[in-house]
Design a protein around this motif. Structure first.
Motif, PDB file in Angstrom:
ATOM      1  N   ALA A 186       0.833  -1.198   0.000  1.00 14.70           N
ATOM      2  CA  ALA A 186       0.000   0.000   0.000  1.00 14.70           C
ATOM      3  C   ALA A 186       0.873   1.255   0.000  1.00 14.70           C
ATOM      4  O   ALA A 186       0.508   2.277  -0.580  1.00 14.70           O
ATOM      5  N   GLY A 187       2.034   1.151   0.636  1.00 13.26           N
ATOM      6  CA  GLY A 187       2.970   2.275   0.655  1.00 13.26           C
ATOM      7  C   GLY A 187       3.895   2.300  -0.545  1.00 13.26           C
ATOM      8  O   GLY A 187       4.765   3.158  -0.648  1.00 13.26           O
ATOM      9  N   GLY A 188       3.745   1.329  -1.441  1.00 12.71           N
ATOM     10  CA  GLY A 188       4.576   1.280  -2.642  1.00 12.71           C
ATOM     11  C   GLY A 188       5.973   0.733  -2.388  1.00 12.71           C
ATOM     12  O   GLY A 188       6.877   0.946  -3.189  1.00 12.71           O
ATOM     13  N   LYS A 189       6.161   0.005  -1.294  1.00 13.09           N
ATOM     14  CA  LYS A 189       7.487  -0.491  -0.948  1.00 13.09           C
ATOM     15  C   LYS A 189       7.663  -1.983  -1.189  1.00 13.09           C
ATOM     16  O   LYS A 189       8.726  -2.511  -0.929  1.00 13.09           O
ATOM     17  N   ALA A 190       6.630  -2.661  -1.645  1.00 15.86           N
ATOM     18  CA  ALA A 190       6.725  -4.112  -1.836  1.00 15.86           C
ATOM     19  C   ALA A 190       6.094  -4.505  -3.168  1.00 15.86           C
ATOM     20  O   ALA A 190       5.345  -3.733  -3.765  1.00 15.86           O
ATOM     21  N   ASN A 191       6.403  -5.706  -3.579  1.00 19.64           N
ATOM     22  CA  ASN A 191       5.874  -6.262  -4.810  1.00 19.64           C
ATOM     23  C   ASN A 191       4.552  -6.968  -4.506  1.00 19.64           C
ATOM     24  O   ASN A 191       4.404  -7.593  -3.465  1.00 19.64           O
ATOM     25  N   VAL A 192       3.613  -6.898  -5.425  1.00 19.15           N
ATOM     26  CA  VAL A 192       2.312  -7.525  -5.237  1.00 19.15           C
ATOM     27  C   VAL A 192       2.458  -9.042  -5.112  1.00 19.15           C
ATOM     28  O   VAL A 192       1.730  -9.687  -4.356  1.00 19.15           O
ATOM     29  N   VAL A 193       3.411  -9.626  -5.816  1.00 14.41           N
ATOM     30  CA  VAL A 193       3.630 -11.065  -5.750  1.00 14.41           C
ATOM     31  C   VAL A 193       3.998 -11.477  -4.331  1.00 14.41           C
ATOM     32  O   VAL A 193       3.539 -12.516  -3.830  1.00 14.41           O
ATOM     33  N   ASP A 194       4.800 -10.653  -3.652  1.00 12.48           N
ATOM     34  CA  ASP A 194       5.162 -10.958  -2.266  1.00 12.48           C
ATOM     35  C   ASP A 194       3.935 -10.933  -1.362  1.00 12.48           C
ATOM     36  O   ASP A 194       3.809 -11.754  -0.447  1.00 12.48           O
TER      37      ASP A 194
END
Length: 104
Positions: free
Chosen positions: A62-70
């Motif tokens: 949500a904060g743009g710090k992770a990949n959706v796959v993770d």
């Protein structure tokens, strides 16, 4: 759309959680009741930890710090852990009911 490689990766990740988060039994010198208690406690903690990891990944994406796959992988791991816990609970309740139906 999921692919075979994604499914294989998710399965491998779940298997790794089982190895890392596997409940550890108490030493044999303790009573049998405490072994079961420690097994149950560590299992519940590992399910809770899987949920916390899924929540953390969701907040990170949500904060743009992770990949959706993770996030999807973490949620799948959490869901699998919870489904396993519910299945074990159902079997324990079924066994208890069976014992209560036994005649003395």
């Amino acid at each position: 759309m999921t692919t075979n490689a994604f499914a294989a990766g998710a399965y491998a990740a779940i298997q790794n959680i089982g190895a890392k988060g596997a409940p550890k039994l108490a030493p044999a010198s303790q009573t049998a009741g405490s072994n079961f208690t420690s097994l149950l406690s560590s299992t519940l903690e590992s399910v809770g930890e899987a949920g916390r990891r899924a929540d953390g990944q969701a907040m990170a994406v949500a904060g743009g710090k992770a990949n959706v796959v993770d996030v999807v992988t973490a949620v799948a791991e959490s869901e699998t852990a919870l489904q396993t816990l519910v299945a074990v609970r159902d079997r324990v309740i079924s066994a208890y009911e069976e014992i209560m139906r036994m005649q003395i």
